[in-house]
Structure formats: C-alpha cells, structure tokens
Design an enzyme around this catalytic site. Structure first.
Site, PDB file in Angstrom:
ATOM      1  CE  LYS A  56      -3.692  -2.394   2.417  1.00 40.97           C
ATOM      2  NZ  LYS A  56      -4.149  -2.853   3.735  1.00 40.97           N
ATOM      3  CD  GLN A 100      -3.103  -4.456   6.822  1.00 38.65           C
ATOM      4  OE1 GLN A 100      -3.083  -3.409   6.166  1.00 38.65           O
ATOM      5  NE2 GLN A 100      -3.570  -5.586   6.325  1.00 38.65           N
ATOM      6  CG  ASP A 123     -10.118  -0.693   4.852  1.00 39.02           C
ATOM      7  OD1 ASP A 123      -9.751  -0.884   3.685  1.00 39.02           O
ATOM      8  OD2 ASP A 123      -9.617  -1.273   5.829  1.00 39.02           O
TER       9      ASP A 123
END
Ligand code: NAD
Length: 286
Positions: A56, A100, A123
């Site tokens: 990412k 995460q 997200d």
C-alpha cells in the site's frame, strides 16, 4: 489436458491503469492546495500484514499520495490504540486512515473499527458506510467489493439481471459485495453462499458470475462452473511453496468464459480502490 479457453481477468493491469488515474487526480488536488494523505496503523509484527502495508505504501509513493505508517507494538493496549484512532480522527491533515487487520489478541477489532470517523474510513468498512451501502445510498464503498465490480465492468461482463453466486459471507468481501451487486442500477440477482449452505455446487453451476471469497484452495472446480461463466477468485491461501493461491481450481479455465489467474488478481485492485477512496475523501477538502 484440454487447453484453457477462458479470458484472463487481469486485475493487475486494470489496477495499474487506475493508479495512473489516481496519480492525475492527486496531482490536481495538490495544485488546489490539498496533499492527499493516508495513514495506516499496524499493530504487532505479522509478516503478512507488514507485506500488505508495504505494498500500500509503494502504491502511495507511485501515485503521489502522502503515506504515514504508525507502527505499534503487539502489547499495545486497547486504550492506547483508541487514543491513536482519536488523534487521527482529529488531525485535519489526515484525509483517511485504516487499521491493518487482524489485530493481536486481546485487542477488540470491532471496537477499534467503530471508533474510526466514518468520513475518514478509507476502507469503507465502518458500520455507517456499510449501512449506506445497505440503504442504497453508498458513499465510501469497501475496497475489495469495489475492485470486483471494476474488474467485471472493465471486461464488459453483463451484470444486470444475471445470476451471481458469491461464496463467503465475511464482512470484508462477500457480504458487502452482495449488497453492492444487488444495488438498483447494478441489478444482479445475488445468492450469498457460506459454509453452511446446502447445494453449493448446484447453485454455483446456475450462476453467470461466480465470486469466491472463502479462502479455501480449489473450492471452485470445473464441474461446478457453467460454461462461459465469469469466475473470480478473491479468497486467498498459501500453497505448499508459500505462494498465494486463489479459491479457483486451475481447470476452471477449461469451461469458464472469464477467470482470474491462479495467483490472484484482486489484491492490486483492492489497493487501488483504497487510494481511489482516499483521493475522493481528500477532494471534499479542496
Ligand atoms: P471471512 O473469514 O470473514 O469469511 C470467509 C467466508 O467464507 C465465511 O462466510 C465462510 O462461511 C465462508 N467459507 C469458508 N470456507 C467455505 C467453504 N468451504 N464453503 C463455503 N463457504 C466457505 O473472510 P473475509 O475477510 O471475508 O475474506 C475472504 C477471503 O478473501 C479470505 O481468504 C481473505 O484472505 C481474502 N481477501 C482477499 C482480498 C484481496 O484483495 N484479494 C481482500 C480481502 C480478503
């Protein structure tokens, strides 16, 4: 062995194109005085999580998005993690952030995700954003479902009115994807299958589009697939050599019309959608 006939659904190539578009949008925002910024919080030292975060971060560097990684030790307390989330919620320079997953035990993932400001939930997995999707007024859409939709559209695979079988009802992929594809205007007829479904093979065989988000190697085999169907493997596992493999058996390519490659295709799209969400959020500040 019969030759493969399916067209490969190349998520990597589509993701590269999306990153170029994102880079243009990010450059445009910088001209308007806004530097899009993503923060990723990682707790503990899982190698797989570290690898996802590194990818990412590389995508951010490629697209001109500022990225900060907040690394916390595995022993971080729930209170400390919630403080970090609250600081990021307050920081006007941070347009979006994510924690995460998975978090080390005994941290409470649900409580942490619920504490994220829905307006910064890059997200798209906060209950408010999932609720908007459910209500038919999507705002920030979860990244992997958005990537699957982009892949289908890119290959001009008809979705409206078609039978779609989704295997897996997890909150990251299967369940939000079922909501997304059945939205008015997208109009798929979705069946959401899971580990307690009866007649999974027969249901999959009736589908024009199959998306497997279970994480079981070889779960979808060629006997289950309708000739010409589009088959997308989202679920991933590690094979004996430690390589990532999808849920779709190789022989599916002999009957499907479209299929994702053995070693996956959706991961790069998931990351591209994360950055697309980030740039869209940053544009609200411009
Ligand atoms: P999850 O564990 O929350 O959900 C898995 C679902 O699969 C469950 O509903 C379970 O009932 C179902 N399932 C498992 N085995 C099954 C079987 N044999 N038959 C029928 N159903 C079965 O997982 P998740 O977070 O939704 O993620 C799903 C998969 O997608 C995982 O493998 C994950 O690693 C992968 N994933 C990939 C990406 C990507 O970008 N490629 C992104 C997110 C998740």
């Amino acid at each position: 062995m019969p030759a493969s006939r399916a067209c490969l659904l190349d998520g990597e190539a589509l993701a590269a194109r999306l990153r170029r578009e994102i880079a243009t949008a990010a450059a445009d925002l910088r001209v308007r005085g806004v530097t899009p910024k993503l923060v990723i919080v990682i707790v503990g030292d899982r190698a797989d999580s570290a690898a996802y975060v590194a990818r990412k971060s590389a995508d951010c560097a490629e697209t001109g998005i500022a990225a900060d990684i907040v690394r916390l030790p595995a022993q971080t307390t729930q209170a400390r993690l919630l403080d970090v989330v609250a600081e990021l919620n307050r920081d006007p320079a941070v347009h979006g952030f994510m924690v995460q997953l998975p978090l080390p035990a005994p941290l409470d993932e649900t409580a942490v995700l619920d504490a994220i400001d829905p307006a910064k939930d890059v997200d798209g997995c906060h209950p408010v954003n999932l609720g908007r999707l459910l209500a038919g007024t999507p705002d920030i859409v979860p990244c992997t479902p958005a990537g699957v939709l982009a892949l289908l559209r890119h290959h001009e695979i008809a979705i409206a009115g078609r039978a779609v079988a989704i295997i897996g009802r997890g909150m990251l992929v299967g369940r939000p994807l079922s909501m997304l594809l059945s939205l008015k205007g997208i109009d798929a007829t979705v069946t959401l299958l899971h580990s307690r479904s009866r007649d999974l093979a027969a249901t999959v065989h009736r589908a024009d589009i199959v998306v497997s988000a279970a994480g079981t190697i070889g779960l979808v085999d060629k006997t289950m697939v309708k000739p010409g169907a589009a088959v997308i493997g989202v679920g991933i596992s590690s094979d004996a050599d430690g390589r990532t493999v999808s849920d779709i058996d190789d022989a599916v390519a002999q009957v499907a019309g479209f299929v994702t490659p053995r070693h996956g295709s959706v991961g790069a799209l998931t990351r591209a959608m994360l950055l697309k969400n980030l740039v869209a959020i940053a544009a609200r500040a411009a």
